[in-house]
Scaffold this motif. Structure first.
Motif, PDB file in Angstrom:
ATOM      1  N   HIS A 184      -3.867   5.601  -3.235  1.00  0.00           N
ATOM      2  CA  HIS A 184      -3.822   5.182  -2.055  1.00  0.00           C
ATOM      3  C   HIS A 184      -2.440   4.887  -1.603  1.00  0.00           C
ATOM      4  O   HIS A 184      -1.948   4.977  -0.289  1.00  0.00           O
ATOM      5  CB  HIS A 184      -4.792   4.305  -1.558  1.00  0.00           C
ATOM      6  CG  HIS A 184      -4.476   2.966  -1.572  1.00  0.00           C
ATOM      7  ND1 HIS A 184      -4.422   2.302  -3.127  1.00  0.00           N
ATOM      8  CD2 HIS A 184      -4.051   1.806  -1.116  1.00  0.00           C
ATOM      9  CE1 HIS A 184      -4.008   0.980  -3.337  1.00  0.00           C
ATOM     10  NE2 HIS A 184      -3.800   0.943  -1.946  1.00  0.00           N
ATOM     11  N   ARG A 185      -1.487   4.611  -2.384  1.00  0.00           N
ATOM     12  CA  ARG A 185      -0.201   4.632  -2.270  1.00  0.00           C
ATOM     13  C   ARG A 185       0.493   4.800  -3.772  1.00  0.00           C
ATOM     14  O   ARG A 185       0.129   4.881  -4.641  1.00  0.00           O
ATOM     15  CB  ARG A 185       0.126   2.984  -1.705  1.00  0.00           C
ATOM     16  CG  ARG A 185      -0.538   2.028  -2.795  1.00  0.00           C
ATOM     17  CD  ARG A 185      -0.280   0.540  -2.132  1.00  0.00           C
ATOM     18  NE  ARG A 185      -0.543  -0.481  -3.019  1.00  0.00           N
ATOM     19  CZ  ARG A 185      -0.552  -1.771  -3.035  1.00  0.00           C
ATOM     20  NH1 ARG A 185      -0.226  -2.237  -1.666  1.00  0.00           N
ATOM     21  NH2 ARG A 185      -0.907  -2.681  -3.943  1.00  0.00           N
TER      22      ARG A 185
ATOM     23  N   PRO B 252       2.348  -2.452  -7.175  1.00  0.00           N
ATOM     24  CA  PRO B 252       1.822  -3.028  -8.540  1.00  0.00           C
ATOM     25  C   PRO B 252       0.542  -2.409  -8.544  1.00  0.00           C
ATOM     26  O   PRO B 252      -0.074  -2.496  -9.856  1.00  0.00           O
ATOM     27  CB  PRO B 252       1.922  -4.369  -7.804  1.00  0.00           C
ATOM     28  CG  PRO B 252       2.959  -4.537  -6.907  1.00  0.00           C
ATOM     29  CD  PRO B 252       3.076  -3.178  -6.370  1.00  0.00           C
ATOM     30  N   THR B 253      -0.048  -1.938  -7.655  1.00  0.00           N
ATOM     31  CA  THR B 253      -1.625  -1.491  -7.721  1.00  0.00           C
ATOM     32  C   THR B 253      -1.488  -0.171  -6.821  1.00  0.00           C
ATOM     33  O   THR B 253      -0.900  -0.086  -5.753  1.00  0.00           O
ATOM     34  CB  THR B 253      -2.573  -2.381  -7.175  1.00  0.00           C
ATOM     35  OG1 THR B 253      -2.485  -2.648  -5.903  1.00  0.00           O
ATOM     36  CG2 THR B 253      -2.857  -3.404  -8.035  1.00  0.00           C
ATOM     37  N   ALA B 254      -2.278   0.871  -7.252  1.00  0.00           N
ATOM     38  CA  ALA B 254      -2.455   2.140  -6.570  1.00  0.00           C
ATOM     39  C   ALA B 254      -3.730   2.604  -6.867  1.00  0.00           C
ATOM     40  O   ALA B 254      -4.169   3.248  -8.048  1.00  0.00           O
ATOM     41  CB  ALA B 254      -1.361   3.129  -6.839  1.00  0.00           C
ATOM     42  N   GLU B 255      -4.671   2.387  -6.059  1.00  0.00           N
ATOM     43  CA  GLU B 255      -6.299   2.689  -6.311  1.00  0.00           C
ATOM     44  C   GLU B 255      -6.550   4.326  -6.156  1.00  0.00           C
ATOM     45  O   GLU B 255      -5.776   4.743  -5.328  1.00  0.00           O
ATOM     46  CB  GLU B 255      -7.214   1.939  -5.693  1.00  0.00           C
ATOM     47  CG  GLU B 255      -6.910   0.328  -5.824  1.00  0.00           C
ATOM     48  CD  GLU B 255      -7.476   0.215  -7.005  1.00  0.00           C
ATOM     49  OE1 GLU B 255      -8.005   0.970  -7.728  1.00  0.00           O
ATOM     50  OE2 GLU B 255      -7.324  -1.158  -7.401  1.00  0.00           O
ATOM     51  N   LYS B 256      -7.343   4.873  -6.983  1.00  0.00           N
ATOM     52  CA  LYS B 256      -7.721   6.334  -6.799  1.00  0.00           C
ATOM     53  C   LYS B 256      -8.430   6.320  -5.581  1.00  0.00           C
ATOM     54  O   LYS B 256      -9.355   5.564  -5.001  1.00  0.00           O
ATOM     55  CB  LYS B 256      -8.590   6.692  -8.096  1.00  0.00           C
ATOM     56  CG  LYS B 256      -7.834   6.755  -9.354  1.00  0.00           C
ATOM     57  CD  LYS B 256      -8.683   7.236 -10.427  1.00  0.00           C
ATOM     58  CE  LYS B 256      -7.911   7.385 -11.766  1.00  0.00           C
ATOM     59  NZ  LYS B 256      -8.867   7.794 -12.803  1.00  0.00           N
ATOM     60  N   VAL B 257      -8.341   7.485  -4.895  1.00  0.00           N
ATOM     61  CA  VAL B 257      -9.163   7.925  -3.740  1.00  0.00           C
ATOM     62  C   VAL B 257      -9.658   9.173  -3.988  1.00  0.00           C
ATOM     63  O   VAL B 257      -8.922  10.118  -4.276  1.00  0.00           O
ATOM     64  CB  VAL B 257      -8.011   7.976  -2.495  1.00  0.00           C
ATOM     65  CG1 VAL B 257      -8.865   8.544  -1.120  1.00  0.00           C
ATOM     66  CG2 VAL B 257      -7.417   6.534  -2.174  1.00  0.00           C
TER      67      VAL B 257
END
Length: 453
Positions: free
Chosen positions: A361-362, A367-372
């Motif tokens: 998503h980013r 620091p975090t980048a979640e799967k979409v």
């Protein structure tokens, strides 16, 4: 002018509130079976699960508030007969038993829907409950206190939300559905598999592709549920197998779909010009197909109720149609859909093509980048967008509201590829994942470009 309104949940409350303001000289009377109005049943599972501690927050109006607008509120009155020729109403006061007779110039049907109760052996046993209104929610909360094993029958939105609530409360939960997967009306298999895997990891028993055949009990209270495959011990059963429109009062008097949903034109007018209808008792204009579909959602109901009020005297504002847009938060997953899925298209015998992408998503440097995961369904001939689904641990569900607008306005997948979306690393990527779906669709069908000279 006398206006009678039958029912006052989402659509009825919206209609009454607007009519009182638009037609201050009108004599408006509301007939409601319950002792409350405007209960947000979509918040029922949140209330059962204790997320919403004060249930009054689930009501956005009250009989007193509507009465203060000059409306006559006939609470706990059950309408039993409507004569559409003489324009008369016959009702019973459920408290006193007194018969009430009334007339109308305009009738607004906002009778909503009621949970389907299949004719299953033993369904009358104690602790087999429905999940629709405020009083049923309170009964579920009270009965669940002494129940350890809870069975939910029906894996639609309310069913899976109740499963989450009971699991978080430490109950042993079994979810039964006749389909081979959960949420099959809203999401395709690659999405529902993620939710099912999450359920299984939490110890929730999934009894899918199973049909309940009978309930058996001890001392009048349910103790087992038997399907076509297994028998499950239980202390409490919640039935969430769907809803049917509450339209028996007008059966044979106005046009309806085969399931009893009232057909309305784009001004919320039925085949009887003096009768308007809105909400869960209605079929709605469905933009992805151009036909009517039964989609009982609160969002549809409040829009239709508002439009019924505005168009009561003369056609003023058209219903722009719906895509059946909805969203859900279950445990750590956020999901939403709009328009046609591959599953629903197949059921409607509509040929579609789908584009599925997986992204974050980013940007990865955050620091975090979640799967979409995003899936877009299109008409392969016109390339118009017909539907979309998304799922992620990040809340990217607002993207489906964007896709709903795309469907409503007739946008093509190629136009989506280059639509202007902002970029900011906290929120998304330079190419928004919606753009990437369009770009992927183009890469699958490359166009012949002119040669350079």
């Amino acid at each position: 002018m006398k206006i009678a309104v039958i029912g006052s949940t989402h659509a009825g409350t919206a209609a009454v509130t607007n009519m009182a303001k638009l037609y201050p000289e009108a004599d408006i009377t509301v007939y409601e079976r319950n002792d409350n109005v405007s209960f947000l049943s979509c918040g029922l599972a949140l209330y059962v699960g204790g997320v919403v501690e004060d249930p009054q927050g689930l009501f956005y109006s009250s009989p007193e508030e509507l009465q203060n607008l000059g409306v006559t509120m006939k609470m706990q009155h059950d309408v039993e007969q409507i004569d559409t020729v003489r324009r008369t109403i016959e009702a019973t006061n459920l408290v006193t038993g007194e018969k009430v007779y009334d007339t109308y110039d305009k009738l607004v049907m906002t009778t909503g829907s009621w949970p389907v109760t299949p004719p299953i052996e033993g369904i009358g046993l104690d602790n087999i409950l429905l999940a629709k209104n405020y009083h049923q929610a309170n009964t579920i909360i009270e009965r669940a206190k002494d129940a350890q094993k809870v069975t939910v029958v029906g894996a639609g939105y309310i069913g899976v939300e109740l499963v989450e609530a009971f699991e978080k409360a430490g109950k042993d939960v079994t979810l039964i559905d006749g389909a081979d997967r959960i949420l099959n009306k809203y999401l395709d298999e690659e999405f529902t598999t993620m939710v099912e895997d999450d359920f299984k990891s939490r110890g929730i028993e999934l009894a899918l592709n199973e049909t309940v055949q009978r309930f058996e009990g001890t001392n009048g209270s349910v103790s087992t549920v038997t399907t076509n495959k297994e028998t499950y011990e239980t202390d409490l059963v919640i039935l969430c197998v769907g809803f049917r429109p509450n339209t028996d009062l007008l059966k044979g008097k106005i046009e309806m779909l085969s399931n009893g949903a009232i057909k309305v034109n784009e001004y919320m007018q039925t085949s009887d010009p003096d009768i308007f209808a809105a909400g869960d008792c209605c079929a709605v204009p469905y933009n992805p197909t151009g036909g009517h579909l039964y989609i009982p959602l609160a969002t549809n109901a409040v829009r239709m109720g508002t439009l019924a009020a505005r168009n009561l005297m003369e056609p003023t504002m058209k219903h722009v149609g719906t895509q059946g847009t909805s969203g859900l938060h279950i445990f750590d997953l956020n999901m939403a859909s709009t328009g046609l899925t591959e599953t629903s298209a197949q059921l409607l015998d509509i040929h579609v093509k789908s584009i599925t992408i997986e992204d974050t998503h980013r940007p990865g440097f955050m620091p975090t980048a979640e799967k979409v995961m995003l899936k877009v369904t299109i008409n392969p001939d016109t390339r118009r967008i017909l539907g979309a689904q998304v799922i992620s641990k990040a809340d990217v569900t607002q993207s489906i509201n964007t896709m709903s607008v795309c469907i409503q306005t007739g946008m093509t997948i190629d136009e989506l590829a280059y639509t202007d979306f902002f970029f900011q690393p906290h929120f998304n990527q330079p190419w928004n994942f919606l753009n990437k779906a369009g770009l992927e669709a183009q890469s699958q069908e490359p166009k012949q470009l002119p040669e350079l000279v």
